[in-house]
Write a protein that holds these residues in place. Structure first.
Motif, PDB file in Angstrom:
ATOM      1  N   GLY A  26      -4.161  29.608  14.363  1.00 22.26           N
ATOM      2  CA  GLY A  26      -5.128  29.468  15.445  1.00 22.26           C
ATOM      3  C   GLY A  26      -4.957  30.526  16.513  1.00 22.26           C
ATOM      4  N   GLY A  29      -6.264  33.692  15.300  1.00 19.10           N
ATOM      5  CA  GLY A  29      -7.678  33.658  14.933  1.00 19.10           C
ATOM      6  C   GLY A  29      -7.905  33.805  13.442  1.00 19.10           C
ATOM      7  N   ARG A  30      -6.917  33.470  12.645  1.00 15.96           N
ATOM      8  CA  ARG A  30      -7.037  33.600  11.187  1.00 15.96           C
ATOM      9  C   ARG A  30      -7.493  32.278  10.579  1.00 15.96           C
ATOM     10  NH1 ARG A  30      -1.561  36.961   9.916  1.00 15.96           N
ATOM     11  NH2 ARG A  30      -2.293  38.907  10.824  1.00 15.96           N
ATOM     12  N   PRO A  31      -8.389  32.334   9.608  1.00 15.52           N
ATOM     13  CA  PRO A  31      -8.799  31.107   8.923  1.00 15.52           C
ATOM     14  C   PRO A  31      -7.602  30.486   8.202  1.00 15.52           C
ATOM     15  CG  PRO A  31     -10.241  32.943   8.353  1.00 15.52           C
ATOM     16  CD  PRO A  31      -9.085  33.511   9.114  1.00 15.52           C
ATOM     17  N   ALA A  37     -11.631  20.922   7.124  1.00 13.69           N
ATOM     18  CA  ALA A  37     -12.352  21.909   6.319  1.00 13.69           C
ATOM     19  C   ALA A  37     -13.062  21.223   5.154  1.00 13.69           C
ATOM     20  CB  ALA A  37     -11.378  22.953   5.801  1.00 13.69           C
ATOM     21  N   LEU A  44     -11.194  26.657   4.454  1.00 12.44           N
ATOM     22  CA  LEU A  44     -10.630  27.317   5.627  1.00 12.44           C
ATOM     23  C   LEU A  44     -11.319  26.866   6.911  1.00 12.44           C
ATOM     24  CD1 LEU A  44     -10.276  30.927   4.196  1.00 12.44           C
ATOM     25  CD2 LEU A  44      -8.570  29.104   4.283  1.00 12.44           C
ATOM     26  N   SER A  45     -10.518  26.635   7.936  1.00 11.88           N
ATOM     27  CA  SER A  45     -11.017  26.294   9.265  1.00 11.88           C
ATOM     28  C   SER A  45     -10.740  27.455  10.204  1.00 11.88           C
ATOM     29  CB  SER A  45     -10.304  25.048   9.803  1.00 11.88           C
ATOM     30  OG  SER A  45     -10.648  23.915   9.061  1.00 11.88           O
ATOM     31  N   GLY A  46     -11.489  27.513  11.264  1.00  9.62           N
ATOM     32  CA  GLY A  46     -11.331  28.573  12.246  1.00  9.62           C
ATOM     33  C   GLY A  46     -10.260  28.263  13.282  1.00  9.62           C
ATOM     34  N   ARG A  47     -10.303  29.021  14.354  1.00 12.73           N
ATOM     35  CA  ARG A  47      -9.300  28.950  15.418  1.00 12.73           C
ATOM     36  C   ARG A  47      -9.219  27.578  16.079  1.00 12.73           C
ATOM     37  NH1 ARG A  47      -8.099  33.246  19.875  1.00 12.73           N
ATOM     38  NH2 ARG A  47      -8.397  34.463  18.024  1.00 12.73           N
ATOM     39  N   ASN A  50      -7.767  24.665  13.948  1.00  9.07           N
ATOM     40  CA  ASN A  50      -6.343  24.878  13.710  1.00  9.07           C
ATOM     41  C   ASN A  50      -5.522  24.619  14.958  1.00  9.07           C
ATOM     42  OD1 ASN A  50      -5.340  25.736  10.972  1.00  9.07           O
ATOM     43  ND2 ASN A  50      -7.222  26.925  11.149  1.00  9.07           N
ATOM     44  N   PRO A 100     -10.817  34.916   3.732  1.00  9.66           N
ATOM     45  CA  PRO A 100     -12.177  34.440   4.023  1.00  9.66           C
ATOM     46  C   PRO A 100     -13.136  34.951   2.940  1.00  9.66           C
ATOM     47  CG  PRO A 100     -11.478  36.037   5.657  1.00  9.66           C
ATOM     48  CD  PRO A 100     -10.321  35.808   4.730  1.00  9.66           C
ATOM     49  N   GLY A 106     -17.428  32.803   6.194  1.00  7.35           N
ATOM     50  CA  GLY A 106     -16.392  31.859   6.537  1.00  7.35           C
ATOM     51  C   GLY A 106     -15.703  32.197   7.723  1.00  7.35           C
TER      52      GLY A 106
END
Length: 106
Positions: A26, A29-31, A37, A44-47, A50, A100, A106
């Motif tokens: 998070g 900023g990495r998925p 999700a 994959l979820s975003g920042r 997470n 991603p 994504g």
């Protein structure tokens, strides 16, 4: 020092270990996979998800450490469960394709 307190400290160690990869992903900023999700735990979820999942895990771990007296058995449970959770998380997340999608959706 009871079996319940030992198991509580073991759960705290696992939760605190799980907070780390989600917090790092998070912050960078990495998925990264979260239970939010699609599919849960794989997609994959975003920042924000997470960071939220990391904070929830860390908060629950800290709550479970209330009244921690530091007995040898509880320390062992805390450290061992954190190490085992870390190894399990590394094996699980290492088996996933965390890149991603190529189309940028994504």
């Amino acid at each position: 020092m009871t079996v319940r307190s030992t198991l509580t400290r073991a759960a705290a160690g696992a939760l605190l270990a799980n907070a780390v990869p989600h917090g790092v992903a998070g912050a960078l900023g990495r998925p990264f996979p979260t239970p939010f999700a699609d599919p849960p735990g794989v997609g994959l979820s975003g920042r924000v998800p997470n960071l939220a999942w990391s904070a929830a895990n860390a908060a629950a771990g800290v709550v479970l450490l209330r009244g921690y007296d530091g007995s040898r058995r509880e320390r062992t449970a805390l450290v061992a469960s954190g190490a085992l959770a870390g190894a399990g998380l590394a094996a699980y997340f290492g088996s996933l394709d965390l890149r991603p999608p190529a189309d940028g959706s994504g």
